[in-house]
Design an enzyme around this catalytic site. Sequence first.
Site, PDB file in Angstrom:
ATOM      1  N   GLU A 109       5.100   8.908   4.764  1.00  0.00           N
ATOM      2  CA  GLU A 109       3.781   8.276   4.775  1.00  0.00           C
ATOM      3  C   GLU A 109       3.835   6.910   5.451  1.00  0.00           C
ATOM      4  OE1 GLU A 109       1.682  10.550   1.049  1.00  0.00           O
ATOM      5  OE2 GLU A 109       2.466   8.550   0.658  1.00  0.00           O
ATOM      6  N   CYS A 359       1.639  -0.553  -2.689  1.00  0.00           N
ATOM      7  CA  CYS A 359       3.082  -0.766  -2.856  1.00  0.00           C
ATOM      8  C   CYS A 359       3.633   0.089  -3.991  1.00  0.00           C
ATOM      9  CB  CYS A 359       3.337  -2.245  -3.145  1.00  0.00           C
ATOM     10  SG  CYS A 359       5.073  -2.655  -3.403  1.00  0.00           S
TER      11      CYS A 359
END
Length: 388
Positions: A109, A359
């Site tokens: 990703e 994150c």
Amino acid sequence: MSEQIVTSEIITPVVPDKNGKINLLDLNRQQMREFFKELGEKPFRADQVMKWMYHYCSDNFDEMTDINKVLRGKLKEVAEIRAPEVVEEQRSSDGTIKWAIAVGDQRVETVYIPEDDRATLCVSSQVGCALECKFCSTAQQGFNRNLRVSEIIGQVWRAAKIVGAAKVTGQRPITNVVMMGMGEPLLNLTNVVPAMEIMLDDFGFGLSKRRVTLSTSGVVPALDKLGDMIDVALAISLHAPNDEIRDEIVPINRKYNIETFLDAVRRYLQKSNANQGRVTIEYVMLDHINDGTEHAHQLAELLKDTPCKINLIPWNPFPGAPYGRSSNSRIDRFSKVLMSYGFTTIVRKTRGDDIDAACGQLAGDVIDRTKRTLRKRMQGEAIDIKAV
């Protein structure tokens, strides 16, 4: 144009793809010039092709009109420009875009984060991750392999192609690259360093070394090597004020403890101009794990000899995780303690969490070679049986 060119000693072996062609995205400028020399061409031809590849995001030799037709034909026979394909796109309400990128039969990703004055791309370096940080979704997927140069720089190329190449739009589509996606970059130096060199190269993406950031959890021998190979901004995934906590949530700390890690960081800073003399400390805030004011005081004492700025990162949840996100009030108190010691402290704004692009949330599609996911599933089944 002032040339910025490859300086590291890393030369990744150039291996033809299954179709027998060399993927030019696997080559930094030094290798490109060698490749063209083998074709009987002058080195400047490599620069011309790189300009088309990275300034225009072209993957079609016929578009390269300042190259003669004979050479274009020769290139089509022996080479290709093939970036990994986007197989899924998700767009967040805040403008963040997450792309699932196909690398063979698996996925990594890549995240594009636009802001008013910049556009940051978060790039993956491995399929999965071997480090098993307990608060990170990627780590729970296990590990399969390192990405090739073309699969790393190809993420930047593909994103720039989608957003708009610099020579097409007149603006930089990407101003910053952070090696903070899936994987531990320092465990793939052989491919990460040449990819970053292309990011910095004037005939590549031409980014400033202060705008390319590598983040590491603390592979100390590789960090020492990095400082001799390339100069980029450094961020470190610290996440704890002492070894007791870090041993638990960042297991590599059991091999390279905090003192050893920070010593290596200071050695890197002595060699680096990109960091302006200080490192970025990343510290994920885990509720009642590492977020108390006593932890803030410990962290300040720990970092007193390490020039740094501190990013406090609200933890982003994922299924099955044993943690909670620190409350805003706990983060605020923690931040104020650090600032009272004189540290530049920033609470990172969460971006893309509604599409699992924030994150610690990147997962991809990993065929786990470590058997970590199997062990976890078996442990889970055992717990369920015992509970019944």
